[in-house]
Each structure stands twice: as C-alpha cells, then as structure tokens.
Design an enzyme around this catalytic site. Structure first.
Site, PDB file in Angstrom:
ATOM      1  CE1 TYR A 141      13.479  31.279   0.388  1.00 40.14           C
ATOM      2  CE2 TYR A 141      13.793  28.903   0.229  1.00 40.14           C
ATOM      3  CZ  TYR A 141      13.356  30.100  -0.324  1.00 40.14           C
ATOM      4  OH  TYR A 141      12.812  30.104  -1.574  1.00 40.14           O
ATOM      5  CG  MET A 201       9.300  23.074  -3.090  1.00 38.63           C
ATOM      6  SD  MET A 201       8.073  24.078  -3.945  1.00 38.63           S
ATOM      7  CE  MET A 201       7.393  25.030  -2.573  1.00 38.63           C
ATOM      8  NE  ARG A 243      -6.533   1.352  11.757  1.00 38.78           N
ATOM      9  CZ  ARG A 243      -5.322   1.094  11.254  1.00 38.78           C
ATOM     10  NH1 ARG A 243      -4.393   2.039  11.233  1.00 38.78           N
ATOM     11  NH2 ARG A 243      -5.030  -0.115  10.804  1.00 38.78           N
ATOM     12  CE  LYS A 245      -0.512   0.253   5.028  1.00 36.67           C
ATOM     13  NZ  LYS A 245      -1.446   0.466   6.131  1.00 36.67           N
TER      14      LYS A 245
END
Length: 340
Positions: A249, A295, A118, A33
């Site tokens: 930054y 990023m 759950r 998954k």
C-alpha cells in the site's frame, strides 16, 4: 499458517529465577490475564502447573473457569457480576460499593489504593470494608495493593511500600478484634519483586517476568530473563521485484535493484502492528519488512517457506514507542500455539 511457538525451557528458566527471588515456588502467583499476555491462557497455565505453581491471577471468571483444575487458588481481578463460583476463586474487591453486590460465603481479596489511584479502597476505608464483608459472611483471604512505579527510578515505590506496611498493621488489628484469621498479604508485581531484598510477603503476582521481560531492567540490574514467545509466518507467494518497482500500500518501498521478495501470512489483523516507515524492522534472521504491513500479510526479502518474525519484542516495543506487554497482548488469540 502463522503460529506462535512457546519455549518451555525458557519459561521454566524464568520460573526458576522468579522462585529463587520470591524464596520458593509456593510464593509465586503466575499472572495469566488477557490470554497470558498473549501467550495462551491454557498453554501457560498447564506449564505453570507442571512446574509446581499453585496460584494464578486472571482478569475474569471466564478466564478462571478455563484453568480452574490447574491451581489451588485463583485471584480474579476485575469481576463485578459473579455468575458462577468455585472454592478456588478469590474475587478482588476494588471499591466499597461492590460489597453489597457480592454473594455471601465467597472468598475475596481487598485491594487497597496506596497511591496509584486506580482501583481499591483507601487505607482509611479498610476497616469499613472488613466490617461490610463480615456482615455478609464473606471471607477475606487476602489484602493487596499495586505499585505504579516499580519499574521506574522514583521514590514512589518506597512510599507505597510504607503505606502498605501501615495497612498490614491495621488489618492485623482488625482481624484480632473480629477474631478473624489473617489474610494473605501481597503487593509485588514483577519489577517490585526484583527490587525487594528478603521478600517476606505471602506471595508475589508475577506477570511480565514470567514471559521473559522486565522493562527498564538495566536501570536496576535485574536478572536476565528469556523470552518465551516467538512468532512465525509461512510464505504465501514469491516474485522478483524489478529495480524501480514498489511494493504494498502506498508504494512506500521501492527496489533499488532487482530482488526476490515474498509475502507471509502475518499482518496487523493478527496483531503485528503496521510499521510507521520511520523505523525499519529486521527479523531475527536478518530479513527486512518491506513497505507497509497489510491486514493479513507482510513482505520480506526472502523466499524461505517459514520465517521467524520475532523471538524478542524489545525492538518492536521501541519502534512503536510502547512497552513489551502491549506487543504480546495485541496478538490475535486465534493464532495457533505450539509448545517446544
């Protein structure tokens, strides 16, 4: 270009350790998954098939369709709208109310809530679930549960095992009454499998151990596994950072002397999360991430053309106060993958 390398030898080593603990390769269902925990759905599925694994676990039908031809049985954990189907697919039933929405003549595994609270029907609802599915000509091919504390030193693990043992007896009684074949029983995730001596269920759902990790392994003296993934970055630009100059930054890193630095094409947009500046991260070869991760790139004190950012995510998981799963699954699925 940034890339992920998948070590086939390490993966097969892990599969060997897992198969031995389960009793045979036939008792292993590989959990694929969420893009195989970030490792690449099709890539890991293909290698698992080559090793001889016949069962897989995914989140959705869309994932199952990608690997349909590679496995005999595919358990789909979180699909409510069944828009297509295959003889290899088994749909998880996570609540009683979903039964009336399922198409007839499909195969399902009933999930039982043994204490995680759950997903799943309660143990008291198991007969009602069987009867509802029986009326709709839906074949129950499995009954399973999930452990909430298998990797923690608590009694919950044994308590849930005891509850599931009673569920198994109830299921056997129900099947005898309805003249139904017994379904497959499975409860063990990675940690639960390695905490179980003389494993006797039909198969184990093995996720994170496949990829070389078992969180809190030291507590239980689990076997040593080998990480499958390494993340690599390519150099974008180099410069000499003068003493007193800062980089990135906020200028959070300032050079204490003249030094050579380079930017590399991995950043938080690729899933390599920003470091919080309280903990420093060093690559396997000893290069330091300088300043804040951007990023699309980060800065290292080297000029090498290609750098391994990590080949084991334990350190990153500790820095980010999370688990190994989150570090690998956060990686951008579009990063190129190569099998070595």
């Amino acid at each position: 270009m940034a890339k992920i390398l998948l070590n086939k030898e390490n993966l097969f080593y892990n599969f060997g350790v897992i198969s031995k603990q389960a009793g045979s390769v036939e008792k292993v269902a590989v959990v694929l998954k969420d893009n195989a925990y970030g490792h690449g759905l099709l890539e890991i599925a293909t290698l698992a098939n080559e090793f001889g694994i016949k069962k897989a676990v995914v989140k959705s039908i869309d994932e199952a369709l990608v690997i349909e031809k590679l496995f005999d049985d595919i358990l789909i954990l979180a699909q409510k709208d069944i828009h297509t189907y295959s003889h290899a697919f088994h749909i998880a039933v996570n609540s009683l109310d979903v039964i009336e929405t399922l198409p007839e003549n499909i195969k399902v595994h009933i999930k039982v809530d043994t204490g995680m609270h759950r997903n799943g029907v309660s143990p008291k609802e198991i007969e009602e679930a069987f009867l509802g599915l029986y009326r709709r000509n839906i074949q129950v091919t499995g009954v399973f549960t999930h452990h909430k504390c298998a990797d923690e030193l608590t009694t919950d693990f044994y308590w849930q095992k005891a509850v599931f043992s009673r569920v198994k007896e109830d299921v056997k009684r129900i099947c005898e009454k309805l003249l139904l074949p017994l379904p497959a029983f499975h409860s063990c995730n990675s940690a639960a499998l390695f905490r179980t001596s003389n494993f006797d269920e039909d198969f184990a759902r093995v996720g994170i151990a496949t990829y070389g990790y078992l969180d809190n392994a030291g507590i239980f003296k689990f076997p040593k596994l080998k990480p499958v993934m390494s993340l690599w970055a390519s150099r974008l630009a180099s410069r000499v950072l003068k003493k007193g100059q800062s980089v990135g930054y906020g200028g959070t890193y300032t050079a204490s002397e003249d030094m050579s630095v380079s930017t590399y094409d991995v950043g938080y947009g690729d899933g390599f999360l920003r470091l919080n500046e309280k903990n420093k991260y060093t690559t396997p070869k000893g290069f330091n991430v300088l300043g804040k991760v951007s990023m699309d790139n980060l800065v290292l004190n080297t000029q090498e053309e290609e750098v391994c950012i990590f080949d084991d995510v334990h350190a990153l998981a500790e820095i980010h106060d999370t688990i190994t799963y989150e570090i690998t699954t956060t990686l951008n699925p579009n990063i190129k993958k190569e099998i070595i």
